[in-house]
Scaffold this motif. Structure first.
Motif, PDB file in Angstrom:
ATOM      1  N   LEU A  32      -4.627   0.877  -7.568  1.00 39.27           N
ATOM      2  CA  LEU A  32      -3.485  -0.041  -7.587  1.00 39.27           C
ATOM      3  C   LEU A  32      -2.255   0.639  -8.156  1.00 39.27           C
ATOM      4  CD1 LEU A  32      -5.092  -3.427  -8.685  1.00 39.27           C
ATOM      5  CD2 LEU A  32      -4.067  -2.897  -6.472  1.00 39.27           C
ATOM      6  N   ARG A  33      -2.437   1.434  -9.212  1.00 42.89           N
ATOM      7  CA  ARG A  33      -1.293   2.149  -9.777  1.00 42.89           C
ATOM      8  C   ARG A  33      -0.742   3.168  -8.782  1.00 42.89           C
ATOM      9  NH1 ARG A  33      -4.152   1.371 -14.695  1.00 42.89           N
ATOM     10  NH2 ARG A  33      -5.343   3.307 -14.433  1.00 42.89           N
ATOM     11  N   ARG A  34      -1.624   3.835  -8.043  1.00 41.31           N
ATOM     12  CA  ARG A  34      -1.148   4.767  -7.014  1.00 41.31           C
ATOM     13  C   ARG A  34      -0.324   4.046  -5.959  1.00 41.31           C
ATOM     14  NH1 ARG A  34      -6.118   7.407  -7.846  1.00 41.31           N
ATOM     15  NH2 ARG A  34      -7.157   6.026  -6.370  1.00 41.31           N
ATOM     16  N   LEU A  35      -0.813   2.887  -5.525  1.00 41.55           N
ATOM     17  CA  LEU A  35      -0.096   2.121  -4.515  1.00 41.55           C
ATOM     18  C   LEU A  35       1.273   1.690  -5.023  1.00 41.55           C
ATOM     19  CD1 LEU A  35       0.105   0.593  -1.825  1.00 41.55           C
ATOM     20  CD2 LEU A  35      -1.064  -1.328  -2.926  1.00 41.55           C
ATOM     21  N   HIS A  36       1.309   1.213  -6.255  1.00 39.62           N
ATOM     22  CA  HIS A  36       2.587   0.726  -6.786  1.00 39.62           C
ATOM     23  C   HIS A  36       3.546   1.873  -7.050  1.00 39.62           C
ATOM     24  CE1 HIS A  36       1.912  -3.696  -7.650  1.00 39.62           C
ATOM     25  NE2 HIS A  36       0.821  -3.292  -7.007  1.00 39.62           N
ATOM     26  N   ALA A  37       3.028   3.047  -7.395  1.00 39.42           N
ATOM     27  CA  ALA A  37       3.887   4.222  -7.532  1.00 39.42           C
ATOM     28  C   ALA A  37       4.486   4.597  -6.176  1.00 39.42           C
ATOM     29  CB  ALA A  37       3.100   5.388  -8.119  1.00 39.42           C
ATOM     30  N   LEU A  38       3.682   4.460  -5.114  1.00 43.65           N
ATOM     31  CA  LEU A  38       4.193   4.734  -3.771  1.00 43.65           C
ATOM     32  C   LEU A  38       5.247   3.704  -3.388  1.00 43.65           C
ATOM     33  CD1 LEU A  38       4.082   6.439  -1.216  1.00 43.65           C
ATOM     34  CD2 LEU A  38       2.097   5.087  -0.465  1.00 43.65           C
ATOM     35  N   ARG A  39       5.008   2.440  -3.704  1.00 38.97           N
ATOM     36  CA  ARG A  39       6.017   1.403  -3.451  1.00 38.97           C
ATOM     37  C   ARG A  39       7.329   1.743  -4.149  1.00 38.97           C
ATOM     38  NH1 ARG A  39       3.049  -4.401  -4.524  1.00 38.97           N
ATOM     39  NH2 ARG A  39       1.657  -4.378  -2.687  1.00 38.97           N
ATOM     40  N   ALA A  40       7.223   2.186  -5.388  1.00 36.08           N
ATOM     41  CA  ALA A  40       8.430   2.497  -6.156  1.00 36.08           C
ATOM     42  C   ALA A  40       9.183   3.690  -5.583  1.00 36.08           C
ATOM     43  CB  ALA A  40       8.068   2.763  -7.617  1.00 36.08           C
ATOM     44  N   SER A  41       8.507   4.528  -4.805  1.00 35.99           N
ATOM     45  CA  SER A  41       9.133   5.748  -4.275  1.00 35.99           C
ATOM     46  C   SER A  41       9.790   5.543  -2.918  1.00 35.99           C
ATOM     47  CB  SER A  41       8.086   6.863  -4.162  1.00 35.99           C
ATOM     48  OG  SER A  41       7.203   6.638  -3.068  1.00 35.99           O
ATOM     49  N   VAL A  42       9.530   4.403  -2.262  1.00 38.20           N
ATOM     50  CA  VAL A  42      10.083   4.164  -0.933  1.00 38.20           C
ATOM     51  C   VAL A  42      11.252   3.186  -1.022  1.00 38.20           C
ATOM     52  CG1 VAL A  42       7.871   4.622   0.185  1.00 38.20           C
ATOM     53  CG2 VAL A  42       8.485   2.263  -0.389  1.00 38.20           C
ATOM     54  N   ASP A  43      11.966   3.063   0.088  1.00 41.02           N
ATOM     55  CA  ASP A  43      13.110   2.161   0.144  1.00 41.02           C
ATOM     56  C   ASP A  43      12.744   0.782   0.659  1.00 41.02           C
ATOM     57  OD1 ASP A  43      15.006   4.288  -0.574  1.00 41.02           O
ATOM     58  OD2 ASP A  43      14.544   5.076   1.423  1.00 41.02           O
ATOM     59  N   ALA A  44      11.654   0.696   1.447  1.00 45.56           N
ATOM     60  CA  ALA A  44      11.254  -0.589   2.026  1.00 45.56           C
ATOM     61  C   ALA A  44       9.746  -0.612   2.235  1.00 45.56           C
ATOM     62  CB  ALA A  44      11.963  -0.836   3.355  1.00 45.56           C
ATOM     63  N   VAL A  45       9.173  -1.803   2.186  1.00 42.92           N
ATOM     64  CA  VAL A  45       7.753  -1.996   2.456  1.00 42.92           C
ATOM     65  C   VAL A  45       7.625  -3.059   3.536  1.00 42.92           C
ATOM     66  CG1 VAL A  45       7.564  -3.629   0.528  1.00 42.92           C
ATOM     67  CG2 VAL A  45       5.503  -2.581   1.474  1.00 42.92           C
ATOM     68  N   ILE A  46       6.777  -2.791   4.539  1.00 42.56           N
ATOM     69  CA  ILE A  46       6.657  -3.654   5.717  1.00 42.56           C
ATOM     70  C   ILE A  46       5.275  -4.284   5.781  1.00 42.56           C
ATOM     71  CG2 ILE A  46       6.655  -3.734   8.242  1.00 42.56           C
ATOM     72  CD1 ILE A  46       8.630  -1.446   8.272  1.00 42.56           C
ATOM     73  N   VAL A  47       5.239  -5.589   6.106  1.00 37.13           N
ATOM     74  CA  VAL A  47       3.980  -6.280   6.401  1.00 37.13           C
ATOM     75  C   VAL A  47       4.183  -7.148   7.636  1.00 37.13           C
ATOM     76  CG1 VAL A  47       3.145  -6.328   4.020  1.00 37.13           C
ATOM     77  CG2 VAL A  47       4.524  -8.230   4.879  1.00 37.13           C
ATOM     78  N   GLY A  48       3.074  -7.562   8.220  1.00 40.88           N
ATOM     79  CA  GLY A  48       3.109  -8.496   9.328  1.00 40.88           C
ATOM     80  C   GLY A  48       2.832  -9.912   8.856  1.00 40.88           C
ATOM     81  N   ALA A  49       2.885 -10.846   9.794  1.00 42.70           N
ATOM     82  CA  ALA A  49       2.738 -12.261   9.462  1.00 42.70           C
ATOM     83  C   ALA A  49       1.371 -12.573   8.873  1.00 42.70           C
ATOM     84  CB  ALA A  49       2.982 -13.112  10.702  1.00 42.70           C
ATOM     85  N   ASN A  50       0.304 -12.030   9.458  1.00 42.97           N
ATOM     86  CA  ASN A  50      -1.040 -12.352   8.965  1.00 42.97           C
ATOM     87  C   ASN A  50      -1.220 -11.918   7.521  1.00 42.97           C
ATOM     88  OD1 ASN A  50      -1.845 -13.523  11.356  1.00 42.97           O
ATOM     89  ND2 ASN A  50      -2.776 -11.663  12.164  1.00 42.97           N
ATOM     90  N   THR A  51      -0.753 -10.708   7.181  1.00 46.19           N
ATOM     91  CA  THR A  51      -0.880 -10.230   5.804  1.00 46.19           C
ATOM     92  C   THR A  51      -0.085 -11.118   4.857  1.00 46.19           C
ATOM     93  OG1 THR A  51      -1.222  -7.948   6.498  1.00 46.19           O
ATOM     94  CG2 THR A  51      -0.439  -8.281   4.259  1.00 46.19           C
TER      95      THR A  51
END
Length: 217
Positions: A32-51
């Motif tokens: 989870l920390r790895r994922l959130h570190a990746l989120r913090a390093s990008v400009d945008a995060v994309i999901v679809g409707a189902n998620t």
């Protein structure tokens, strides 16, 4: 031009990112920390409707220090209810939808500060989404989609890197990491994958694989 796209997910050893009932809490605290570190390093995060509907994610950075990315929802029929956490005020949110969306729901979201883009056609083209984001200055994107959204990006060769955490579970059924019409042989895909990293998680039970996507075009 488009941003660099990471596809990140945690999956069971049988390739499921969620069970048939929608259960998807697979990652250990380290992952989870790895994922959130990746989120913090990008400009945008994309999901679809189902998620967005099933998981109701915030898509903000919480397990590490860092800024929240722009949250992007691709929802052709605008099925996502306005009370989802992705529509709160903790980070900017963009929605890409079509003329199939309810005008009343569009206006409700806009009144709450959500930026809604309505595109022509029956579906939202991921390439157009990325081009729009690039024009806004977005250079790095994290795709946290479900199987169908992941497929729509991958089949168009719109993913540059896959970061996949293999977790020690088996569902036997459920949501696949990639879910679409598929290919008949390994040669049909418009891309190949190069393994660039294998890491054992600090928990000792998960493996993190990183692949580079090489487009054949």
């Amino acid at each position: 031009m488009r941003p660099y796209v990471y596809l990140a997910a945690a999956a069971t050893i049988d390739g499921r990112i969620a069970s048939a009932t929608g259960f998807s809490r697979l990652s250990c605290p380290h992952d989870l920390r790895r994922l959130h570190a990746l989120r913090a390093s990008v400009d945008a995060v994309i999901v679809g409707a189902n998620t967005a509907i099933v998981d109701n994610p915030r898509l903000t950075v919480r397990y590490v220090e860092g800024r929240n990315p722009i949250r992007v929802l691709i929802d052709g029929a605008l099925r996502a209810p306005p009370n989802l956490r992705i529509f709160d005020t903790s980070a900017p949110t963009l929605v890409f939808t079509t003329m199939r969306a309810s005008p009343e729901k569009i206006e409700e979201l806009r009144s709450r500060g959500v930026e809604v883009h309505v595109v022509d056609g029956e579906s939202v083209d991921p390439a157009n989404v990325l081009q729009t984001l690039y024009r806004r200055g977005v250079r790095k994107v994290l795709l946290e989609g479900g199987g169908k959204t992941n497929w729509e990006f991958l089949k168009r060769c719109l993913v540059d890197e896959i970061i996949l955490t293999i977790t020690p579970y088996v569902f036997g059924n459920g949501v696949s990491l990639i879910d679409g019409e598929g290919y008949s042989t390994t040669e049909e895909a418009p891309f190949s994958l190069s393994l660039i990293s294998i890491k054992l998680c600090e928990c000792g039970r998960e493996v993190v694989l990183t692949y580079k996507i090489n487009c054949k075009q």
